[in-house]
Design an enzyme around this catalytic site. Sequence first.
Site, mmCIF file in Angstrom:
data_model
loop_
_atom_site.group_PDB
_atom_site.id
_atom_site.type_symbol
_atom_site.label_atom_id
_atom_site.label_comp_id
_atom_site.label_asym_id
_atom_site.label_seq_id
_atom_site.Cartn_x
_atom_site.Cartn_y
_atom_site.Cartn_z
ATOM 1 N N HIS A 61 0.817 -1.228 0.000
ATOM 2 C CA HIS A 61 0.000 0.000 0.000
ATOM 3 C C HIS A 61 0.849 1.275 0.000
ATOM 4 C CE1 HIS A 61 -3.050 2.947 1.032
ATOM 5 N NE2 HIS A 61 -2.505 3.149 2.218
ATOM 6 N N HIS A 86 3.555 6.996 5.499
ATOM 7 C CA HIS A 86 2.337 7.691 5.935
ATOM 8 C C HIS A 86 1.504 6.943 6.972
ATOM 9 C CE1 HIS A 86 0.040 5.345 2.885
ATOM 10 N NE2 HIS A 86 -1.011 5.640 3.637
ATOM 11 N N GLU A 90 0.602 5.906 12.669
ATOM 12 C CA GLU A 90 -0.773 5.511 12.911
ATOM 13 C C GLU A 90 -0.882 4.027 13.299
ATOM 14 O OE1 GLU A 90 -3.686 7.125 12.535
ATOM 15 O OE2 GLU A 90 -5.122 5.486 12.335
ATOM 16 N N ASP A 91 -0.187 3.164 12.563
ATOM 17 C CA ASP A 91 -0.449 1.731 12.686
ATOM 18 C C ASP A 91 0.636 0.909 13.388
ATOM 19 O OD1 ASP A 91 -2.768 2.166 11.346
ATOM 20 O OD2 ASP A 91 -2.026 1.523 9.387
ATOM 21 N N ASP A 152 -3.452 8.423 -1.214
ATOM 22 C CA ASP A 152 -3.822 7.349 -0.289
ATOM 23 C C ASP A 152 -5.262 6.909 -0.573
ATOM 24 O OD1 ASP A 152 -3.739 5.674 1.981
ATOM 25 O OD2 ASP A 152 -4.524 7.269 3.269
ATOM 26 N N ASP A 272 -22.042 13.680 -26.529
ATOM 27 C CA ASP A 272 -20.592 13.816 -26.347
ATOM 28 C C ASP A 272 -20.005 12.692 -25.497
ATOM 29 O OD1 ASP A 272 -21.954 14.691 -24.175
ATOM 30 O OD2 ASP A 272 -20.763 16.500 -23.846
HETATM 31 MN MN MN Z 1 -2.957 4.602 3.882
#
Ligand code: MN
Length: 747
Positions: A61, A86, A90-91, A152, A272
Amino acid sequence: MNTTTFEKERAEILKRYRSLLTVCRNNIQKDDRKRIRHAFDFATKAHQDHRRKSGEPYIYHPIAVAKIAVEEIGLGATSVICSLLHDVVEDTDYTLEDIRDYFGEEVARIIDGLTKISDIFDQTTSVQAENFRKMLLTLSDDVRVILIKLADRLHNMRTLESLPPKKQLKVANETLYLFAPLAHRLGFHAIKSELEDLAMKYTEPEVYQTIQQKLADTKEERNRFIQSFTKPVRRELQKENLDFTVHARTKSVSSIWGKMKKKEVPFEEVYDIFAIRIVLNTPEDREKSDCWRAYSIVTDIYQPNPDRLRDWISTPKANGYESLHTTVMSRQGKWVEVQIRSERMDEIAEKGYAAHWKYKEPKSGESGIDKWLRRIREILKSAESDALDFIDDFKLNLFSDEIIVFTPKGELRTLPLGSTALDFAYSIHTQVGDNCLGAKVNHKLVALSQELKSGDQVEIITSKKQVPKPDWLNYVTTARAKGKIKAALKEQRKKQAEEGKEILARKLKQFKMEHSQENVQKLLEYFKLSSPLDLYYEISVGTIGQKEIKAFVSEQEKGGLLSYIRKPFSRSRESQAAKKTEQDPIRQQMKDKPDTLLIGDSLDNLSYSISPCCNPIPGDDVFGFVTIQDGIKIHRNNCPNAVQLMSKYAYRVVKAKWITNESIAFLSGLRLKGIDKAGLLQTITNTISSEYNVNIRNVHLDTYDGTFEGEVMLYINNTKHLNNLIKKLKKVDGIQKVSRIGKMEPA
Ligand code: MN
């Protein structure tokens, strides 16, 4: 996991990393390579025990996000590093401090921004909206945060399949609601279209499949058509020695669906579905003239529709888009859109501002993206405390088309479609808006409610004495102007109420009454007002004056309402009239024939107006009704409101009659019903315009099952005139019923 699988995965990770380096090749320096490798190793280690919902190693990712950031957004080395890192804070167990130690202050700041906003989308709508606003405010410090967030989101949308259905819908809706408009505003056309299509796959799966299938079914036929259409164009462009590529761009599924809904047509009638794009390889100083050369070649071969020429080269769109568009008639009798642009313009159109930076780093002054961010900041700041309100205003501003207008000095301003002179005034400065008296559009004096068109040159006329009025809210479209007017009105009302309170205290003292809560309550009942603030306000503006209060006092003494009903508000009406000059026609009329108001001279300078609820025209039986705020309103005697007005407020009704003046046109409406036939609209409009001196304001027809119902609004002189027209329309083949609008029986 056995060793073979592990090694296979390890190899796949490295393969993906190398492909990232390949796309970065042109954007980065030697030193950057080391830092990127460092970030890659760091992220791989940090995420080594994580898997995506699909079961794949998590690091796929961040690598994919970094690739999008470079390849599709046009960002550089620092952004690649931040994209790789990134999700780390957070993780995983690593902290922002770790990031700062290893990668320095700049990277840490961006990661901090990304981490802070990463879980705000797990909340309810209102919290989300409020947070989205905060996010944009903080993010405008470093725009890269928002661009990486966009990358992201794009990757998460591309891999949405592996999430459970409920989560899919939530993410898809959020994308449509927040990220696609954001991408659009930033000028990332390709990303915006892809986000919308990916979201539609989950929000409207059946429609999506159907349209996609139809696109596939018609592909071959379309290609044949494109071949034969572009052949002579290529030949002639070559003759002129232009270096170019020609290709066809098919519309995205979601924008085809958007067109179908907007125009209410089936897939087959969307004209169109694709556009032909001519991209010229030409130096920047020659691109404009070369684009026009190509335009001239195309329109020599095919007849252009003059209404459909769009020149976004001379005046680019606010999001940076530059291109020349024309719609031409093909030999098969089909309209085809042709877009002409240089390679530089094409890259900006696809990749937005980021691509633009590569070409033009401003040496001084504001860059386009700075201007955009400044505008977003203004929208954010002017928004009211209600976050959902804000999101609606915000969306409004994001989706609406734009107009371009000029200041007297020739400076260019972009405003949303539908903006008025007043919006323009507020876009310049709050003070200019607040003091706006009127405007000159193209050197002609207009009202401040005047809607502006692209290309207008607007000069605002101000007066220090002017202050915002409540009805101004009806004249503005922009969130900024609305917010400023509301704030000013609130302030005014507060101030006026304070004055009113003092006046009331003085008056009561005069009548030897106490300024007590009890007496205020009695006053409220007597004047039928709901709050003390309203009472103070009416007193301060003079609607409730000396006479009214005196009446109240004597009523208190007598205990009857009679004196009030006989002569209410008379003082304020007198004082209003007294303000007018000797020539004031209404005053003259009141004096000569105190019972009858004559209507029909020049409406402009009188303090009466035609009521929109029944739109009376000369010949109708009418009366005047004295309103508190808007002067005298003229109604028809058979207006459904009339009964109510007459019975409730008999004292405010003024007799009125018309004096004929052929030169004034009044707005009136007709309702038509009948059998739907080809060319009916044409016949109706022809019949109406053949009548002397009738102008159509708008026509609206709805058809169902072979019948139609419609409304026509037109400017007309009097009832005789109107009845003539009704007779003529009734004779038109297919029309069965013609009646006058105003919730009344046929005229
Ligand atoms: Mn992400």
